[in-house]
Write an enzyme that holds these catalytic residues in place. Sequence first.
Site, PDB file in Angstrom:
ATOM      1  N   LEU A 144       1.835  -3.098   7.645  1.00 49.86           N
ATOM      2  CA  LEU A 144       1.747  -2.310   6.420  1.00 49.86           C
ATOM      3  C   LEU A 144       0.440  -1.535   6.463  1.00 49.86           C
ATOM      4  O   LEU A 144      -0.543  -1.994   7.045  1.00 49.86           O
ATOM      5  CB  LEU A 144       1.761  -3.216   5.175  1.00 49.86           C
ATOM      6  CG  LEU A 144       3.022  -4.048   4.906  1.00 49.86           C
ATOM      7  CD1 LEU A 144       2.785  -4.980   3.726  1.00 49.86           C
ATOM      8  CD2 LEU A 144       4.225  -3.159   4.655  1.00 49.86           C
ATOM      9  N   ASP A 145       0.407  -0.361   5.838  1.00 49.88           N
ATOM     10  CA  ASP A 145      -0.833   0.407   5.771  1.00 49.88           C
ATOM     11  C   ASP A 145      -1.899  -0.391   5.028  1.00 49.88           C
ATOM     12  O   ASP A 145      -1.603  -1.267   4.207  1.00 49.88           O
ATOM     13  CB  ASP A 145      -0.602   1.738   5.049  1.00 49.88           C
ATOM     14  CG  ASP A 145       0.306   2.672   5.835  1.00 49.88           C
ATOM     15  OD1 ASP A 145       0.378   2.516   7.074  1.00 49.88           O
ATOM     16  OD2 ASP A 145       0.940   3.538   5.221  1.00 49.88           O
ATOM     17  N   ARG A 146      -3.141  -0.043   5.272  1.00 53.61           N
ATOM     18  CA  ARG A 146      -4.272  -0.763   4.677  1.00 53.61           C
ATOM     19  C   ARG A 146      -4.112  -0.955   3.170  1.00 53.61           C
ATOM     20  O   ARG A 146      -4.335  -2.045   2.639  1.00 53.61           O
ATOM     21  CB  ARG A 146      -5.573   0.004   4.949  1.00 53.61           C
ATOM     22  CG  ARG A 146      -6.791  -0.596   4.256  1.00 53.61           C
ATOM     23  CD  ARG A 146      -7.856   0.454   4.020  1.00 53.61           C
ATOM     24  NE  ARG A 146      -8.460   0.904   5.256  1.00 53.61           N
ATOM     25  CZ  ARG A 146      -9.596   0.406   5.765  1.00 53.61           C
ATOM     26  NH1 ARG A 146     -10.242  -0.544   5.134  1.00 53.61           N
ATOM     27  NH2 ARG A 146     -10.078   0.890   6.888  1.00 53.61           N
TER      28      ARG A 146
END
Length: 334
Positions: A144-146
């Site tokens: 998942l993105d940050r």
Amino acid sequence: MDQDPSTTELFEHTVLEAENGQRIDAMLAILLDAYSRVFLRKVVQDGGARVNGEVVKPSFRVKEGQQVELDLPPPPVDGPQPEDIALDVLFEDDYLIAIDKPAGMVVHPAKGNWSGTLASALAFRFQQLSDVGGVTRPGIVHRLDRDTTGVILVAKSNAVHLRLSEQFEQRTIQKEYFAIVVGRMELDRDVVRQPIGPHPYQRDKMAIRKDHPQSREAETRYEVMERFEGIASVKVEPKTGRTHQIRVHLDHVGTPVLCDRLYAGHSRISRGEVLRRMARKEPPQAGDEEVLLARQALHARRIAFTHPISGKPLTIESPIPPDMQSVLDVLRSR
């Protein structure tokens, strides 16, 4: 930089029309995003890059059709350093783990993010994890993105990792995201089928690129859950798993994710700003300057798949995080 020929890989690339005039170090940093631009510049500076057979410097500007060669050292192979970081475990058995990833946590070590990662937290807490993804990604099956929150799966063994990866590749895993978007969504539900590739100018962004050689097909289904003036909440189901896919596709239909710095142009929102986006002409009130959200309003809410060992269906859910819920509370109060 002395390079061992036995470990050096030859990277070759033909300069594209969109890359015409770029500095070679900048172009390589986009093409080889596993390496930092500083590292690649050092490789070029030390004579590791050739254009049409001639050694060039980092400032060299490439032209369409030129042949680029780079003597590329292998990326770092050190595993993450175990760190005592709290984790919210949604599910665990002898084979896999589901973590509720918080905002601001990078999934695995990469340039500029060597500590504080999910990988470091996993290495500290769990004795056995798969190593299929390499030593820097122990157990991590997907990412998942940050600043995206929510469910992420972790495998304890290589066999489990491979079986879960197969489900992702066959698109039998059902992923459901929840997002708050800005703008007027024309349709109540739709499917976006647009290929995604590197942004032509900004290396940290992705874009709809129909004819780019690095573009890959991408499909995203969405459905409006609640409508407000200038804002909506949506359920999103990505059928593919491209980088920034949901963010790019929602931006493509004119409704970028709220507080998405890259695609919406803003990174935080206060209570007063929420009301202004709803075109509410109300007098200022105490608390209007309170920041409700300071990251993209995107949450991996639900994942459903077949357990890789038992073969039984398994669904794991994560509640809407407090920062996104606070925005919804203000929207619904009006």
